[in-house]
Motif scaffolding. Structure first.
Motif, PDB file in Angstrom:
ATOM      1  N   PHE A  98     -48.962  71.078  -7.938  1.00 20.04           N
ATOM      2  CA  PHE A  98     -49.662  72.131  -8.659  1.00 20.04           C
ATOM      3  C   PHE A  98     -49.233  72.072 -10.127  1.00 20.04           C
ATOM      4  N   VAL A  99     -50.221  71.923 -11.005  1.00 19.03           N
ATOM      5  CA  VAL A  99     -49.955  71.774 -12.435  1.00 19.03           C
ATOM      6  C   VAL A  99     -50.489  73.000 -13.169  1.00 19.03           C
ATOM      7  N   VAL A 100     -49.645  73.626 -13.970  1.00 14.05           N
ATOM      8  CA  VAL A 100     -50.011  74.836 -14.688  1.00 14.05           C
ATOM      9  C   VAL A 100     -50.278  74.498 -16.153  1.00 14.05           C
ATOM     10  N   THR A 101     -51.348  75.099 -16.722  1.00 20.32           N
ATOM     11  CA  THR A 101     -51.774  74.802 -18.092  1.00 20.32           C
ATOM     12  C   THR A 101     -52.100  76.099 -18.827  1.00 20.32           C
ATOM     13  N   GLU A 102     -51.582  76.239 -20.049  1.00 16.81           N
ATOM     14  CA  GLU A 102     -51.894  77.371 -20.916  1.00 16.81           C
ATOM     15  C   GLU A 102     -53.336  77.257 -21.425  1.00 16.81           C
ATOM     16  N   ARG A 103     -54.012  78.393 -21.573  1.00 16.25           N
ATOM     17  CA  ARG A 103     -55.408  78.378 -22.024  1.00 16.25           C
ATOM     18  C   ARG A 103     -55.552  78.911 -23.455  1.00 16.25           C
TER      19      ARG A 103
END
Length: 418
Positions: A56-61
């Motif tokens: 699971f990869v988390v990315t800022e928007r």
């Protein structure tokens, strides 16, 4: 099979546990997200979690208040690990992995050692994941996906110009832009303005109560300009992050008329002086409630109205209600802050959800842009707020406009210095 759960406390302090059940899972304040959290610290679109197999990869928007993972700023896509803690503008979310095979869980990473995944990890022939899959594959997979997306985007950009008579693109923005200089374009115009890259930027027509009766024109464009500039400064100072907040020339005339109706009272100068005298305490109180000092002071002076009073004491009586409204309605933009004031009497009676629920329903049912809907001008024009709610917000905006430079508006006192 690994499952991911997010654990956090809702606005009522109750523990929540939400499964990340999609390949792309969006988190933010807006109701269209997979996980909508009505907390003013979050942006409408704040964070993405992408699933690549069991990774699971988390990315800022590009949120206003930013995000961290185990206290490390989230500046690039990062793989989640067991016992991670995410903070979205200060709102805490704990990460929990569940698997039938505990050995298949991502390793737990100490908070102080959490760093974004390296762009290209060095391959190792000695270490492999269960089943003979190299661990580096878990990091390379999301990077390959991102590169593919970049390639597709580049292809679209190269092909979209075919068939045009020139090489100009039209860029549409949901956010209003600062009005161009008045010597070139009238205030409130949506005339395209050419920039240095020969790209035309078109902003939607700024929201305004164009159907409402305006004060008769005075011919004094300088007075309207003064109101516009001071109101713009106020809106930007009371929001958590609104560098483009402004009002149109038409709405500035409405605010100007309200200024003329309240500035003659001697109580206004005395209440501004009271705010200046207690500025340090007002700043401390505002900070403790995640509010801006000018917002809290202007709200207190507005509530006092034509009565002289203690602005600090009045602000203290309003702070808890405004704090709860900021969670439900939001205070990211200047227009959001006006909505909070319009909803103040509802909040004071214990109904903190009515304004938020009405805005969400409008956003779902109306074809208008969300930012246009979330203004007192749109809501008044469409009969969604009462005359008293609108007038309260308008008086608040007039007080805040005067606060920027009282003497410029004929009020004989100094600015509160907040």
């Amino acid at each position: 099979m690994i499952e991911l759960f997010l654990k956090f406390k809702d606005a009522n302090g109750a523990e929540q546990r939400v499964a990340v059940d999609k390949a792309r899972f969006a988190i933010g304040r807006h109701s269209t997200n997979d996980l909508a959290i009505t907390d003013g610290r979050l942006s409408r679109d704040h964070l993405l979690i992408d699933r690549f197999g069991d990774v699971f990869v988390v990315t800022e928007r590009g949120s206003s208040n930013g995000s961290t993972i185990n206290d490390t700023p989230l500046t690039e896509p990062t793989a989640l690990s067991e016992n991670c803690r995410l903070e979205l503008g200060g709102f805490e979310i704990d990460v929990e992995f569940v698997s039938d095979d505990p050995s298949g869980l991502p390793p737990s990473v100490p908070p102080e050692s959490t760093k974004p995944a390296p762009a290209i990890p060095q391959p190792s022939s000695a270490a492999t994941a269960p089943g003979g899959i190299p661990p580096s594959l878990f990091y390379i997979a999301p990077i390959i996906a991102i590169l593919i997306l970049i390639g597709v985007g580049a292809f679209v950009l190269m092909t979209r110009g075919n068939g045009r008579q020139d090489n100009r693109d039209i860029v549409y923005s949901d956010d209003p832009i600062d009005p161009p200089a008045r010597s070139k374009t009238p205030a409130g115009s949506d005339t395209p303005e050419r920039n240095s890259n020969d790209v035309i930027t078109v902003s939607p027509t700024p929201t305004g109560n164009t159907n409402q009766s305006l004060p008769p024109p005075t011919g004094d464009q300088t007075e309207t300009t003064k109101v516009e500039e001071s109101a713009k400064s106020f809106l930007r100072s009371i929001a958590q992050n609104d560098k483009r907040g402004f009002i149109t020339g038409a709405n500035a005339q409405i605010v100007g008329a309200k200024i003329n109706s309240i500035k003659s009272g001697s109580s206004l100068a005395d209440n501004l002086a009271s705010a200046r005298k207690n500025s340090s305490q007002i700043k401390a109180l505002a900070q403790s409630k995640n509010l801006k000092p000018q917002f809290l002071a202007a709200a207190a002076i507005t509530k006092l109205g034509s009565q002289r009073g203690d602005v600090l004491q009045t602000a203290q009586s309003m702070a808890d209600t405004l704090d709860k409204l900021s969670i439900q309605v939001g205070n990211e933009l200047g227009d959001d802050c006006l909505l909070m004031i319009a909803a103040y009497d509802q909040g004071a009676s214990g109904d903190f959800m009515r304004m938020r629920n009405m805005l969400q329903k409008l956003a779902t049912d109306s074809p208008q842009l969300v930012r246009e809907i979330r203004t007192i001008w749109y809501l008044k024009r469409n009969g969604q707020i009462t005359d008293s709610q609108y007038d309260l917000a308008l008086r608040f905006l007039a007080v805040g406009t005067i606060m920027q430079n009282p003497k410029a508006f004929g009020v004989n006192t100094e600015a509160p210095g907040l």
